[in-house]
Scaffold this motif. Structure first.
Motif, mmCIF file in Angstrom:
data_model
loop_
_atom_site.group_PDB
_atom_site.id
_atom_site.type_symbol
_atom_site.label_atom_id
_atom_site.label_comp_id
_atom_site.label_asym_id
_atom_site.label_seq_id
_atom_site.Cartn_x
_atom_site.Cartn_y
_atom_site.Cartn_z
ATOM 1 N N ALA A 101 0.810 -1.217 0.000
ATOM 2 C CA ALA A 101 0.000 0.000 0.000
ATOM 3 C C ALA A 101 0.846 1.271 0.000
ATOM 4 O O ALA A 101 0.515 2.250 -0.666
ATOM 5 C CB ALA A 101 -0.935 -0.006 1.212
ATOM 6 N N ASP A 102 1.944 1.256 0.752
ATOM 7 C CA ASP A 102 2.798 2.433 0.843
ATOM 8 C C ASP A 102 3.531 2.653 -0.479
ATOM 9 O O ASP A 102 4.302 1.790 -0.924
ATOM 10 C CB ASP A 102 3.810 2.252 1.982
ATOM 11 C CG ASP A 102 4.633 3.504 2.234
ATOM 12 O OD1 ASP A 102 5.552 3.780 1.421
ATOM 13 O OD2 ASP A 102 4.362 4.198 3.228
ATOM 14 N N GLU A 103 3.307 3.794 -1.116
ATOM 15 C CA GLU A 103 3.877 4.040 -2.437
ATOM 16 C C GLU A 103 5.402 4.047 -2.409
ATOM 17 O O GLU A 103 6.055 3.506 -3.305
ATOM 18 C CB GLU A 103 3.363 5.367 -3.000
ATOM 19 C CG GLU A 103 3.882 5.654 -4.405
ATOM 20 C CD GLU A 103 3.337 6.966 -4.959
ATOM 21 O OE1 GLU A 103 3.621 7.259 -6.143
ATOM 22 O OE2 GLU A 103 2.656 7.697 -4.218
ATOM 23 N N LEU A 107 7.650 1.489 -4.592
ATOM 24 C CA LEU A 107 8.610 1.944 -5.600
ATOM 25 C C LEU A 107 10.009 1.403 -5.316
ATOM 26 O O LEU A 107 10.770 1.108 -6.235
ATOM 27 C CB LEU A 107 8.625 3.467 -5.659
ATOM 28 C CG LEU A 107 7.348 4.130 -6.189
ATOM 29 C CD1 LEU A 107 7.459 5.654 -6.099
ATOM 30 C CD2 LEU A 107 7.083 3.707 -7.624
ATOM 31 N N LYS A 108 10.349 1.267 -4.027
ATOM 32 C CA LYS A 108 11.663 0.735 -3.662
ATOM 33 C C LYS A 108 11.800 -0.717 -4.099
ATOM 34 O O LYS A 108 12.838 -1.129 -4.627
ATOM 35 C CB LYS A 108 11.875 0.858 -2.155
ATOM 36 C CG LYS A 108 13.302 0.580 -1.704
ATOM 37 C CD LYS A 108 13.497 0.950 -0.243
ATOM 38 C CE LYS A 108 14.964 0.814 0.155
ATOM 39 N NZ LYS A 108 15.188 1.218 1.564
ATOM 40 N N VAL A 109 10.738 -1.500 -3.883
ATOM 41 C CA VAL A 109 10.765 -2.903 -4.311
ATOM 42 C C VAL A 109 10.813 -2.995 -5.830
ATOM 43 O O VAL A 109 11.567 -3.792 -6.398
ATOM 44 C CB VAL A 109 9.540 -3.659 -3.768
ATOM 45 C CG1 VAL A 109 9.490 -5.079 -4.336
ATOM 46 C CG2 VAL A 109 9.568 -3.713 -2.247
ATOM 47 N N GLU A 110 10.032 -2.170 -6.501
ATOM 48 C CA GLU A 110 10.010 -2.201 -7.971
ATOM 49 C C GLU A 110 11.365 -1.799 -8.546
ATOM 50 O O GLU A 110 11.797 -2.345 -9.560
ATOM 51 C CB GLU A 110 8.905 -1.274 -8.480
ATOM 52 C CG GLU A 110 7.509 -1.815 -8.195
ATOM 53 C CD GLU A 110 6.412 -0.853 -8.596
ATOM 54 O OE1 GLU A 110 6.719 0.347 -8.825
ATOM 55 O OE2 GLU A 110 5.238 -1.278 -8.674
#
Length: 281
Positions: A101-103, A107-110
């Motif tokens: 949920a946390d953007e 984004l860090k994982v992506e």
């Protein structure tokens, strides 16, 4: 199955920085290993859940281990669950970012899904960063494959007549780029695209991908035949949790996959919502 890595005088621990986080790499005669707990801490993922998910996958067989190591900041050794460099991309690809949920965390994982495997590859193949010389008899295998680049090129030359041209060209470019220490850059007509990874990119759960990839793939193959007058070539690729002969599309074919997907998106969404609709090819 978790295997026990052998430890000896050639055991080595090193690290590199990845966007402000430390990534520890343990190297022994079996190759290089990343510390799952540390990676999960860096990416704010649940290490126990990720370990269980990895151990359920067929591609993790023989590619995980538990080793007693002391990580940076620790005062003594602790048992650490390690994953081999060869399966790190597979693990990251199976992390469903749509559930985060946390953007900022998502984004860090992506970003790690896109860049971390290449960063580990550069670290493993950079001989100048080693504080302890590695015996000449020991060969570190890169993520590109278990044999030296010259042999990879020879194998590609032998198999090229039976490979789809786009796949053979892309593989040759990857081998050349890594020999030169560069990051491979492929044209859209050369970049592989699979039905299963396409569905995963849409944010669907692994069980949804496993259920629909066959029917979806059949529809895409039929549409491809109507457009090109021939069936797509097949190569070893991801089929659920195993590697099988799958249709080899490229980024140029994405419009076909998108078109077919739009036709069945409601059926897939209904299934994920608890419905029982069936899809025919």
């Amino acid at each position: 199955m978790t295997m026990v890595a052998r430890q000896g005088p050639e055991f080595e621990i090193g690290s590199f920085e990845f966007h402000g986080d430390t990534v520890t790499v343990v190297t022994n005669e079996q190759g290089s290993w990343a510390v799952l707990g540390q990676l999960c801490q860096n990416l704010t993922l649940d290490p126990n859940g990720q370990r269980q998910a990895i151990e359920r996958k067929a591609w993790s067989e023989g590619k995980t281990c538990v080793m007693h190591v002391m990580l940076p900041g620790q005062s003594r050794v602790y048992p650490q669950f390690l994953i081999h460099e060869r399966i790190l991309p597979m693990w990251l690809a199976n992390v469903t970012t749509s559930r985060i949920a946390d953007e900022g965390k998502r984004l860090k994982v992506e970003r790690a899904q896109v860049e971390l495997a290449d960063a580990l590859y550069r670290y493993v193949t950079d001989e100048t960063r080693r504080a302890v010389p590695v015996p000449k008899s020991r060969e570190i295998t890169a993520a590109a494959g278990p044999v030296p680049y010259r042999e990879q090129a020879e194998i590609l030359s032998i198999l090229r007549p039976v490979l789809p041209e786009a796949y053979a060209t892309a593989t040759g470019k990857v081998i050349m780029a890594r020999v030169m220490g560069e990051r491979p850059e492929l044209e859209s007509s050369e970049t592989p695209l699979y039905a299963s990874t396409f569905l995963a990119e849409k944010g669907h759960k692994p069980k949804t991908v496993a259920k629909f990839q066959s029917g979806f793939g059949s529809r895409v193959s039929n549409r491809y035949f109507k457009v090109h007058g021939r069936r797509p070539g097949k190569i070893p690729g991801p089929a659920g949790s195993r590697i099988d002969q799958v249709a080899a599309y490229t980024e140029d074919d994405r419009p076909i996959l998108e078109q077919v997907y739009q036709e069945i998106a409601d059926i897939i969404d209904d299934f994920e919502g608890g419905g029982q609709l069936r899809m025919s090819a």
